[in-house]
Write a protein that holds these residues in place. Structure first.
Motif, PDB file in Angstrom:
ATOM      1  N   GLU A 187       0.825  -1.101  -0.290  1.00  0.00           N
ATOM      2  CA  GLU A 187       0.417   0.196  -0.098  1.00  0.00           C
ATOM      3  C   GLU A 187       0.710   1.105   0.203  1.00  0.00           C
ATOM      4  N   SER A 188       0.663   1.780  -0.791  1.00  0.00           N
ATOM      5  CA  SER A 188       1.461   3.418  -0.830  1.00  0.00           C
ATOM      6  C   SER A 188       0.767   5.102  -0.143  1.00  0.00           C
ATOM      7  N   GLY A 189       1.149   5.003   1.010  1.00  0.00           N
ATOM      8  CA  GLY A 189       0.719   6.066   1.700  1.00  0.00           C
ATOM      9  C   GLY A 189       0.807   7.767   0.875  1.00  0.00           C
ATOM     10  N   GLY A 190       0.685   8.457   2.229  1.00  0.00           N
ATOM     11  CA  GLY A 190       0.449   9.501   1.714  1.00  0.00           C
ATOM     12  C   GLY A 190      -0.498  10.534   1.946  1.00  0.00           C
ATOM     13  N   LEU A 191      -1.608  10.062   1.921  1.00  0.00           N
ATOM     14  CA  LEU A 191      -3.051  10.600   1.732  1.00  0.00           C
ATOM     15  C   LEU A 191      -3.916   9.614   2.981  1.00  0.00           C
TER      16      LEU A 191
ATOM     17  N   GLU B 141      -0.276   4.574 -11.767  1.00  0.00           N
ATOM     18  CA  GLU B 141       0.690   5.474 -10.748  1.00  0.00           C
ATOM     19  C   GLU B 141      -0.080   6.985 -10.769  1.00  0.00           C
ATOM     20  N   GLY B 142       0.908   7.208 -12.113  1.00  0.00           N
ATOM     21  CA  GLY B 142       1.325   8.821 -11.428  1.00  0.00           C
ATOM     22  C   GLY B 142      -0.693   9.174 -11.378  1.00  0.00           C
ATOM     23  N   ALA B 143      -1.414   9.244 -12.134  1.00  0.00           N
ATOM     24  CA  ALA B 143      -2.828   9.077 -12.094  1.00  0.00           C
ATOM     25  C   ALA B 143      -3.224   9.203 -10.580  1.00  0.00           C
ATOM     26  N   LEU B 144      -2.603   8.821  -9.907  1.00  0.00           N
ATOM     27  CA  LEU B 144      -3.546   8.444  -8.650  1.00  0.00           C
ATOM     28  C   LEU B 144      -2.544   9.266  -7.820  1.00  0.00           C
ATOM     29  N   SER B 145      -1.423   9.267  -7.969  1.00  0.00           N
ATOM     30  CA  SER B 145      -0.505  10.239  -7.040  1.00  0.00           C
ATOM     31  C   SER B 145      -1.468  11.628  -6.926  1.00  0.00           C
ATOM     32  N   ILE B 146      -2.016  12.120  -8.899  1.00  0.00           N
ATOM     33  CA  ILE B 146      -2.233  12.763  -8.747  1.00  0.00           C
ATOM     34  C   ILE B 146      -3.818  13.580  -8.024  1.00  0.00           C
ATOM     35  N   CYS B 147      -4.025  12.100  -7.844  1.00  0.00           N
ATOM     36  CA  CYS B 147      -6.081  12.122  -6.776  1.00  0.00           C
ATOM     37  C   CYS B 147      -5.089  12.264  -5.904  1.00  0.00           C
ATOM     38  N   LYS B 148      -4.392  12.004  -5.235  1.00  0.00           N
ATOM     39  CA  LYS B 148      -4.141  12.180  -3.888  1.00  0.00           C
ATOM     40  C   LYS B 148      -3.712  13.169  -3.334  1.00  0.00           C
TER      41      LYS B 148
ATOM     42  N   LYS C   3      -6.862  -0.740   1.342  1.00  0.00           N
ATOM     43  CA  LYS C   3      -7.052  -0.236   2.161  1.00  0.00           C
ATOM     44  C   LYS C   3      -6.378   1.880   1.539  1.00  0.00           C
ATOM     45  N   GLN C   4      -6.453   1.961   0.504  1.00  0.00           N
ATOM     46  CA  GLN C   4      -6.207   3.226  -0.175  1.00  0.00           C
ATOM     47  C   GLN C   4      -7.485   3.105  -0.462  1.00  0.00           C
ATOM     48  N   ALA C   5      -8.414   2.243  -1.210  1.00  0.00           N
ATOM     49  CA  ALA C   5      -9.199   2.809  -1.695  1.00  0.00           C
ATOM     50  C   ALA C   5     -10.341   3.075  -0.708  1.00  0.00           C
ATOM     51  N   GLN C   6     -10.028   2.751   0.700  1.00  0.00           N
ATOM     52  CA  GLN C   6     -10.903   2.457   0.987  1.00  0.00           C
ATOM     53  C   GLN C   6     -10.990   3.913   2.205  1.00  0.00           C
TER      54      GLN C   6
ATOM     55  N   ARG D  92     -13.110   9.861  -5.809  1.00  0.00           N
ATOM     56  CA  ARG D  92     -13.958   9.609  -6.837  1.00  0.00           C
ATOM     57  C   ARG D  92     -13.027   8.116  -7.585  1.00  0.00           C
ATOM     58  N   ILE D  93     -12.569   9.158  -8.459  1.00  0.00           N
ATOM     59  CA  ILE D  93     -11.283   8.670  -9.422  1.00  0.00           C
ATOM     60  C   ILE D  93     -10.069   7.830  -8.587  1.00  0.00           C
ATOM     61  N   GLY D  94      -9.652   8.357  -7.480  1.00  0.00           N
ATOM     62  CA  GLY D  94      -8.551   8.140  -7.474  1.00  0.00           C
ATOM     63  C   GLY D  94      -8.770   6.743  -6.204  1.00  0.00           C
TER      64      GLY D  94
END
Length: 589
Positions: A3-7, A195-202, A230-233, A217-219
């Motif tokens: 899982e990537s963190g940061g949000l 990955e890049g799109a998710l980073s912008i969403c966060k 976990k990130q989706a949650q 919603r996109i994220g």
């Protein structure tokens, strides 16, 4: 995958801003990832920042001539230079498949059976429009706001008639501003840089930028696709706090389903459809869960409710028609598939599997050769365009046998069926094709046309495709009540279960290598995805107990599985242009 963190969850989102952004088109057809559109030029989207719409292209869809003229005049007053008007959804499909539009204005209510919402569902499901296209629903129904709040494919905005040109121009500016703000996310997705799109969403959500809820919603969908549960949650919780309840609850059900918690997903969905009956997208996932659990009657009833909510939705009509076919509801199946054929033939959302099932149903009720040949024609036409397409070839050949049976030509029937033997070992002889072949063998057997090899063909087909009880039940149902052939399927299902248990019993005795040897042997002999899956699971869970030779056997078997069982143990209703195989979109639960 880690899982990537940061949000972190946004502590106190602005409720006014959240409510303003709830109705959004950023989540498409149950999953934003199920319809990644082709990359298109964004040149025209530079114009709105200067207020210059002259290079933009607009499509107006309305069956009232005066309304089309009025809407076109309003768009011209807004400065849009290129405008196309069409009177109905069929013409809209034709133009959308050939052209890219920046703005679409579509009437909600048409005189025919389809609505503007049906068109919106379809064009996003089949990737006819890029993410950045602005879709406005035009309606005289004051109740439409309630519709927009509960459909998965909400428009970017809606206009209540009558409206002033200034109102449209203002809302067009706002809608385009949102598209421009989210454009970096769309571009990353279209380039498949998720990955890049998710980073912008966060980042967008963290900083509570203007369109943070859309980014959340996109994220959420991106996280589901990347298996960052976990990130989706976190994303879904944020959306729930913003009161976008139906969509987020469906997302949580998808998350539970993706995490192999079907019971939790089912409970969430059952509550959702009981409280929000118009939220038709929830019926699709709920029906799928029932289907995979072998509860075919419940799945059928759920799909009926989905079709009742969206009576012209091609995907749901075909799903309902296909399942009704398998559970023996021939009249309902034919009615649903015929309706889909009338409404959507030629659309990307229409699947030619439906044409074959109509031919099989027509043959079963004793239709004339002429009636069945009219189903052969579209299949033959499609095959002529792509003669190497194995799936189209099988659909066409089976329909041609149905026509030969209607012509009372048993010699032609036998000759054509014998030519199908090579299918049984073909890499693309998937579960759908297996059911189609058994349906044909059942029809041929019911007319007492002698096919000496039919029992052997059924045995080989069942050995390969009895991957679960649901699969075995559907294979049996395909045979149309021919007891002697159904017993063969049941026997093969029991044999596959025995082989699996026999191999795994060696593991309990401490013989992991013996288990690997036996599983890979029977998997390669039968081409059964369930047995391949057990071998791969063994390698994952008991790697430390396996020799290098056993691991090599499993890796070799995995190569065979990838060639012959690419869909694993998934049993599909029907492809329906499947946000998948023919369209080459991303696989998504």
């Amino acid at each position: 995958m880690r899982e990537s963190g940061g949000l972190q969850q946004a502590s106190s989102p602005d409720p006014h801003r959240a409510v303003a952004e709830i109705i959004s088109a950023t989540v498409l057809s149950g999953s934003v990832l199920s319809s990644i559109p082709p990359t298109v030029s964004a040149a025209s989207f530079a114009a709105p920042s200067t207020g210059d719409f002259s290079e933009m292209k607009a499509l107006i869809v309305d069956d009232n001539n005066m309304s089309r003229i009025t809407l076109a005049s309003v768009l011209r007053d807004c400065g849009i230079g290129r405008i196309k008007t069409v009177p109905g959804t069929h013409q809209a499909r034709v133009h959308l498949q050939a052209n890219t539009y920046d703005v679409i204005l579509c009437e909600y209510h048409f005189s025919g059976p389809e609505s503007g919402q049906d068109l919106l569902d379809e064009i996003r499901y089949t990737r006819m429009v890029p993410f950045r296209t602005v879709f406005f629903m035009v309606t005289g129904e004051a109740t439409y706001e309630r519709v927009a709040e509960v459909v998965e494919n909400a428009p970017d905005d809606y206009l209540l008639k009558p409206f002033k040109p200034a109102a449209l121009e203002e809302r067009l500016h706002k809608a385009l501003a949102k598209k421009i703000a989210l454009l970096p996310i769309y571009q990353k997705m279209e380039a498949k840089d998720f990955e890049g799109a998710l980073s912008i969403c966060k980042k967008t959500v963290r900083e509570l930028d203007t369109y943070w809820l859309d980014a959340a919603r996109i994220g959420a969908e991106l996280s589901l696709y990347l298996k960052r549960h976990k990130q989706a949650q976190v994303f879904f919780d944020i959306v729930l706090k913003a009161k976008a309840l139906p969509w987020a609850k469906l997302g949580l059900a998808q998350l539970a389903y993706s995490s192999d918690d079907a019971a939790k997903a089912r409970g969430t969905l059952e509550a959702l459809v009981s409280n929000t009956s118009a939220y038709a997208d929830a019926y699709d996932l709920l029906a799928r869960i029932y289907f995979e659990e072998g509860q075919l009657s419940q799945a059928l009833d759920t799909l009926r409710r989905g079709v009742e909510a969206t009576p012209a939705n091609l995907q749901r009509l075909q799903k309902l028609g296909s399942l009704a076919y398998f559970v023996g509801e021939a009249a309902e199946s034919e009615a649903m598939l015929a309706k889909a054929f009338r409404l959507g033939f030629g659309s990307r959302a229409f699947d030619l599997q439906s044409v074959l099932q109509l031919a099989l149903l027509a043959q079963a009720r004793g239709a004339s050769a002429k009636d069945i040949e009219r189903f052969c024609l579209p299949l033959e036409t499609a095959l002529a365009k792509t003669p190497d397409d194995f799936r189209l070839s099988t659909l066409t050949q089976i329909a041609q046998v149905c026509a030969a049976m209607a012509r009372k030509n048993p010699a032609e029937v036998v000759q054509r069926v014998k030519a199908m033997e090579g299918w049984l070992e073909h890499p693309e002889f998937d579960f759908e094709c297996a059911c189609n072949l058994l349906s044909l063998l059942g029809l041929v057997g019911s007319q007492e046309i002698r096919l000496p090899d039919a029992p052997l063909w059924v045995q080989r087909t069942a050995r390969r495709h009895c991957i679960s009880k649901t699969a075995a039940d559907l294979l049996c149902a395909s045979l149309g009540g021919l007891k002697e052939l159904i017993e063969i399927v049941e026997k093969e299902q029991a044999q596959v279960t025995f082989q699996a248990n026999d191999a795994m019993s060696r593991l309990l005795k401490g013989d992991a290598d013996g288990t690997a040897l036996r599983l890979t042997q029977v998997a390669r002999e039968t081409l059964n995805a369930r047995l391949f899956g057990l071998a791969e699971s063994l390698a994952i869970k008991h790697r430390d107990r396996l020799s290098d030779a056993s691991m090599s056997l499993i890796l070799q078997a995995q190569e065979v599985r990838q060639q012959f069982c690419s869909r694993g143990t998934q049993v599909s209703l029907a492809r329906m242009a499947e946000a998948g195989r023919s369209a080459k979109t991303l696989p998504f639960p």
